[in-house]
Design a protein around this motif. Structure first.
Motif, PDB file in Angstrom:
ATOM      1  N   ARG A 186       0.854  -1.196   0.000  1.00  0.00           N
ATOM      2  CA  ARG A 186       0.000   0.000   0.000  1.00  0.00           C
ATOM      3  C   ARG A 186       0.878   1.231   0.000  1.00  0.00           C
ATOM      4  O   ARG A 186       1.998   1.214   0.511  1.00  0.00           O
ATOM      5  N   ALA A 187       0.347   2.325  -0.521  1.00  0.00           N
ATOM      6  CA  ALA A 187       1.007   3.620  -0.371  1.00  0.00           C
ATOM      7  C   ALA A 187      -0.092   4.654  -0.245  1.00  0.00           C
ATOM      8  O   ALA A 187      -1.107   4.594  -0.935  1.00  0.00           O
TER       9      ALA A 187
ATOM     10  N   GLY B  96      -3.300   6.664   1.377  1.00  0.00           N
ATOM     11  CA  GLY B  96      -4.521   6.182   1.995  1.00  0.00           C
ATOM     12  C   GLY B  96      -4.524   6.392   3.493  1.00  0.00           C
ATOM     13  O   GLY B  96      -5.162   5.653   4.239  1.00  0.00           O
ATOM     14  N   TRP B  97      -3.832   7.428   3.959  1.00  0.00           N
ATOM     15  CA  TRP B  97      -3.728   7.701   5.395  1.00  0.00           C
ATOM     16  C   TRP B  97      -4.808   8.648   5.881  1.00  0.00           C
ATOM     17  O   TRP B  97      -4.774   9.069   7.037  1.00  0.00           O
ATOM     18  N   GLY B  98      -5.713   9.029   4.981  1.00  0.00           N
ATOM     19  CA  GLY B  98      -6.783   9.934   5.383  1.00  0.00           C
ATOM     20  C   GLY B  98      -6.431  11.388   5.140  1.00  0.00           C
ATOM     21  O   GLY B  98      -5.276  11.730   4.925  1.00  0.00           O
TER      22      GLY B  98
ATOM     23  N   GLU C  43      -2.757  12.796  -1.054  1.00  0.00           N
ATOM     24  CA  GLU C  43      -2.121  13.523  -2.147  1.00  0.00           C
ATOM     25  C   GLU C  43      -2.879  13.281  -3.452  1.00  0.00           C
ATOM     26  O   GLU C  43      -3.247  12.148  -3.753  1.00  0.00           O
TER      27      GLU C  43
ATOM     28  N   GLN D  60       5.657   3.741  -5.768  1.00  0.00           N
ATOM     29  CA  GLN D  60       6.127   3.180  -4.499  1.00  0.00           C
ATOM     30  C   GLN D  60       5.605   1.747  -4.331  1.00  0.00           C
ATOM     31  O   GLN D  60       6.344   0.839  -3.945  1.00  0.00           O
TER      32      GLN D  60
ATOM     33  N   GLN E 244       7.712  -1.891  -4.454  1.00  0.00           N
ATOM     34  CA  GLN E 244       7.599  -2.851  -3.356  1.00  0.00           C
ATOM     35  C   GLN E 244       7.309  -4.259  -3.849  1.00  0.00           C
ATOM     36  O   GLN E 244       7.759  -5.241  -3.271  1.00  0.00           O
TER      37      GLN E 244
END
Lengths: 309, 309
Positions: free
Chosen positions: B147-148, B150-152, B158, B250, B254
């Motif tokens: 995942r990259a 999606g932190w709210g 972004e 990103q 991974q």
């Protein structure tokens, strides 16, 4: 009540009146100092009495508690600096709450950045607050004012404690997404938050149990690891100082001033790497009269009254 | 209920079962499509039934309303994609609400990004959502996930609609602080918000009357003025596309994948300048298999079931 712009000296005012109360009314705290013959004799704090941050009832209670501690009654002047005082109506609403405690006193409400400028020994210039939030505010000899930043935590607060705390969280999540082990900053942050996994920072950040102040206090994790030499933390303090310098430079340019620029607020007054970056950022704009505040803004009241006398 | 990872084909499953319900459960909307013999025969939406965004009661009500419209009863499989499904417990809580409407059906809950990947015709790769929020999610042939973002909205998002709306506000406030007249973007934004002065945007932004969706919808002011050729708006869409490309790159890195990267969400599917910048940003990382989604993620369910059959 008169706002700063229309305060005129009363007949007979030769200098600063004998009993003065200075108030610094922030979003979370109200600080009050009673000055007699120019010397501080009482200095107390209560919760916020800013009607933009708390209800009118809470503001009134906090002011009553404060005046019970520092004494009201026979007072010549009250000068209150408050955050978010942008209109005469804002100032009037605050003055209405203060006046009952000091019958007969002249009550003046000004923008809190003005206290900061005065506490830095300046009557014109630009004041920069770097605390939980950030903002630059200034005025020139023609009485023109300029602001930069101060749009609140969702829209700005560059270089503030909240910004540093949030960037520490973002750094930790970025490393997590990349599959990297927690570094020193992440470890300090997790310990400070009492959680064991960067992933838990996301919910904690959006939780109702944490607020702007909570995250601003996490800036300590950045300050401490920078002191230990951690590169990312040094970079964050450098960025914060430079962003604050940009805010200040914007206000200086607007006002056509050479300076001074005065840096205050908890971070501004105490974090050396941030101060260095701030000076360097302003030097790049040709601004070299930069002063770090060495007393709390509330002590700027005597300076303001002396200017007006 | 089984999460995607432990779903095993039932004996006799030759291909996709005859009656399938696909659910796409977002933070503000639940979309349900009933497929019979591989063809969509009902397609309806209700409010959110994600227990991380609404109460369990509201989620249950919205699901009941949805199943009343698309029909429950004799159903072989339900495949639900939902935002914020990070643990088996999250998936279980949702499945518990779905199962009463489809007695005997096999209910599977997956992360909503997985629907997006499948709707793009891929079983491995990276899905990027650019809507109110933003996030990248991917998996490779070994079943590894990455995942990259999606932190709210407080920590990231972004390139999202919220980010664009917020940057439009910040642009307007910056011009105001500099003493400049409102430009085309500010004018479009003020009209869209129904206020007459950039200064009023600060209070409106922090008001309880506006939420993330409200500000994400203000991204229209950016999209429209970019179409008219306004430079700052073009720059914002370019930045959004490039930031989304960084999130995708990103996740790709991974997973050790060559691609594909699939772009979805309201902004991702509809805003050409953002798509161009997204492709350009990924090309700089050597990633050229980039697809813009041409159907809603909920239509990815048949693809997922076919893979599992």
């Amino acid at each position: 009540m008169e706002t700063a712009e229309n305060t005129t000296p009363r007949p007979g005012d030769a200098s600063v009146p004998s009993t003065v109360i200075g108030l610094d009314i922030g979003g979370t705290k109200t600080r009050g100092v009673r000055f007699e013959d120019g010397r501080p004799v009482r200095d107390e704090s209560t919760g916020s009495s800013n009607v933009q941050n708390v209800t009118r009832e809470v503001a009134a209670e906090n002011l009553a508690r404060l005046f019970a501690m520092i004494g009201g009654g026979q007072v010549d002047r009250v000068l209150a600096g408050a955050g978010g005082i942008d209109t005469d109506a804002d100032a009037r609403a605050l003055a209405d709450l203060i006046e009952p405690h000091v019958p007969g006193a002249e009550v003046t409400v000004v923008h809190d950045s003005r206290l900061l400028l005065a506490a830095g020994g300046a009557s014109t210039g630009v004041a920069v607050i770097a605390g939980t939030g950030s903002a630059a505010w200034g005025k020139n000899a023609d009485g023109e004012e300029a602001r930069a930043g101060g749009w609140g935590f969702l829209l700005g607060d560059e270089g503030s404690g909240y910004w540093l705390g949030r960037e520490a969280v973002r750094h930790s999540l970025r490393r997590m997404n990349k599959g990297l082990e927690p570094d020193g900053l992440t470890a300090a942050l997790l310990e400070s938050c009492g959680v064991d996994d960067p992933n838990k920072l996301i919910a904690l950040f959006h939780s109702e149990d944490t607020d702007r102040r909570y995250w601003a206090q996490r800036a300590n994790a950045v300050v401490e690891t920078a002191r230990e030499g951690l590169e990312i933390s040094r970079q964050l303090l450098d960025q914060a100082g430079r962003d604050l310098a940009e805010l200040a430079a914007q206000a200086v340019r607007q006002l056509g001033l050479p300076g001074p620029v005065i840096l205050g607020g908890g971070l501004g007054m105490n974090v050396e790497p941030l101060q260095s970056a701030f000076r360097a950022g302003l030097a790049a704009h040709g601004i070299t009269d930069v002063r770090v505040l060495d007393q709390e803004p509330v002590f700027g009241v005597l300076q303001i009254l002396a200017e007006q006398a």
